[in-house]
Scaffold this motif. Structure first.
Motif, mmCIF file in Angstrom:
data_model
loop_
_atom_site.group_PDB
_atom_site.id
_atom_site.type_symbol
_atom_site.label_atom_id
_atom_site.label_comp_id
_atom_site.label_asym_id
_atom_site.label_seq_id
_atom_site.Cartn_x
_atom_site.Cartn_y
_atom_site.Cartn_z
ATOM 1 N N LEU A 180 0.832 -1.209 0.000
ATOM 2 C CA LEU A 180 0.000 0.000 0.000
ATOM 3 C C LEU A 180 0.866 1.257 0.000
ATOM 4 C CD1 LEU A 180 -2.876 1.255 0.166
ATOM 5 C CD2 LEU A 180 -2.635 1.163 2.654
ATOM 6 N N ALA A 181 1.331 1.652 1.180
ATOM 7 C CA ALA A 181 2.079 2.901 1.320
ATOM 8 C C ALA A 181 2.986 2.811 2.542
ATOM 9 C CB ALA A 181 1.118 4.075 1.470
ATOM 10 N N ALA A 182 4.145 3.424 2.425
ATOM 11 C CA ALA A 182 5.085 3.478 3.549
ATOM 12 C C ALA A 182 4.609 4.507 4.560
ATOM 13 C CB ALA A 182 6.477 3.852 3.032
ATOM 14 N N GLY A 183 5.249 4.500 5.711
ATOM 15 C CA GLY A 183 4.974 5.494 6.734
ATOM 16 C C GLY A 183 4.894 4.860 8.106
ATOM 17 N N ASN B 213 3.599 3.563 -5.937
ATOM 18 C CA ASN B 213 2.973 2.396 -6.550
ATOM 19 C C ASN B 213 3.827 1.739 -7.630
ATOM 20 O OD1 ASN B 213 0.756 2.584 -4.873
ATOM 21 N ND2 ASN B 213 -0.436 3.793 -6.316
ATOM 22 N N ASP B 214 4.754 2.488 -8.231
ATOM 23 C CA ASP B 214 5.659 1.892 -9.223
ATOM 24 C C ASP B 214 6.555 0.828 -8.591
ATOM 25 O OD1 ASP B 214 4.573 3.702 -10.998
ATOM 26 O OD2 ASP B 214 6.437 4.790 -11.364
ATOM 27 N N GLU B 215 6.705 0.850 -7.263
ATOM 28 C CA GLU B 215 7.586 -0.096 -6.572
ATOM 29 C C GLU B 215 6.851 -1.330 -6.048
ATOM 30 O OE1 GLU B 215 9.560 2.121 -3.488
ATOM 31 O OE2 GLU B 215 10.480 3.506 -4.925
ATOM 32 N N ASN C 181 3.116 9.948 -3.957
ATOM 33 C CA ASN C 181 2.049 10.750 -3.369
ATOM 34 C C ASN C 181 2.129 10.623 -1.857
ATOM 35 O OD1 ASN C 181 0.389 11.785 -5.656
ATOM 36 N ND2 ASN C 181 0.353 9.614 -6.135
ATOM 37 N N ARG C 182 1.797 11.698 -1.165
ATOM 38 C CA ARG C 182 1.843 11.714 0.301
ATOM 39 C C ARG C 182 0.522 12.212 0.854
ATOM 40 N NH1 ARG C 182 7.143 11.921 2.669
ATOM 41 N NH2 ARG C 182 8.667 11.396 1.068
ATOM 42 N N MET C 183 0.158 11.678 2.025
ATOM 43 C CA MET C 183 -1.062 12.112 2.690
ATOM 44 C C MET C 183 -0.840 12.097 4.200
ATOM 45 S SD MET C 183 -4.916 10.556 2.467
ATOM 46 C CE MET C 183 -4.498 9.041 3.319
ATOM 47 N N GLN C 184 -1.226 13.190 4.838
ATOM 48 C CA GLN C 184 -1.187 13.273 6.295
ATOM 49 C C GLN C 184 -2.435 12.610 6.849
ATOM 50 O OE1 GLN C 184 1.575 14.461 7.858
ATOM 51 N NE2 GLN C 184 2.330 14.656 5.763
ATOM 52 N N SER C 185 -2.268 11.784 7.881
ATOM 53 C CA SER C 185 -3.380 11.067 8.492
ATOM 54 C C SER C 185 -3.254 11.130 10.002
ATOM 55 C CB SER C 185 -3.390 9.602 8.049
ATOM 56 O OG SER C 185 -3.655 9.502 6.674
ATOM 57 N N GLN C 186 -4.300 10.650 10.659
ATOM 58 C CA GLN C 186 -4.306 10.590 12.120
ATOM 59 C C GLN C 186 -5.082 9.347 12.524
ATOM 60 O OE1 GLN C 186 -6.322 13.853 14.064
ATOM 61 N NE2 GLN C 186 -5.057 13.611 15.880
#
Length: 177
Positions: free
Chosen positions: A46-49, A65-67, A83-88
């Motif tokens: 999905l996504a790192a973080g 997503n290319d990886e 792409n980056r997104m701030q979440s909580q």
């Protein structure tokens, strides 16, 4: 296992601005939980973080997503390399439930043991419009197919080609809006 051929593998609209999708994954539940909460494992599907598992804790999701697959397939126009997104975090109940903000909405992952397997249910609420509903439905479907392959030790199909095909299928399943 080609889950894309099974109707149960598809996200369904649960409201005008919400989708829900399920997957039966290899267990145990703690392993599936790790793929949701540990940045290095989540990056593989999905996504790192990194995230501190505490309600109210902020974190950033980083998509590349290319990886996700080799080859990645053809990235559609309008998508960036990153792409980056701030979440909580809004709910943390290890190893059964994890919720966090997603733009103006919220995503919840629910895990339930089913023998040697785990039922993962993803609920995404607060989707801004129908066009995003189609993108998000295809996105969760594609990402969960990669997760399923990672947990089974198999090779997922090229991410972007799979997503593009699913986007067209979701336009038929959920309507053009």
């Amino acid at each position: 296992m080609n889950l894309a051929a099974s109707p149960s593998a598809y996200a369904t609209a649960t409201a005008a601005n919400a989708v829900r999708i399920e997957r039966l994954l290899p267990g145990p539940i703690e392993r599936a939980w790790s793929y949701l909460t540990e940045g290095e494992l989540r990056r593989q599907w999905l996504a790192a973080g990194e995230m501190e598992l505490a309600v109210g804790a902020p974190f950033e999701l980083v998509w590349r997503n290319d990886e996700l697959t080799q080859p990645p397939g053809h990235r559609p126009e309008g998508f960036n390399v990153e792409n980056r997104m701030q979440s909580q975090l809004t709910e943390v109940d290890p190893p059964r439930r994890l919720s966090f903000t997603w733009g103006g909405g919220e995503v919840t992952f629910a895990l339930e043991p089913r023998g040697a397997q785990v039922l993962l249910t993803v609920s995404h609420r607060g989707i801004s419009d129908h066009a995003n509903m189609l993108r998000i439905g295809a996105g969760w479907h594609s990402h969960l197919d990669v997760l399923d392959a990672r947990l089974r030790g198999t090779q997922p199909e090229p991410f972007w080609d799979h997503w593009a095909r699913l986007r067209d299928e979701y336009a038929i399943r959920l309507g053009q809006g």
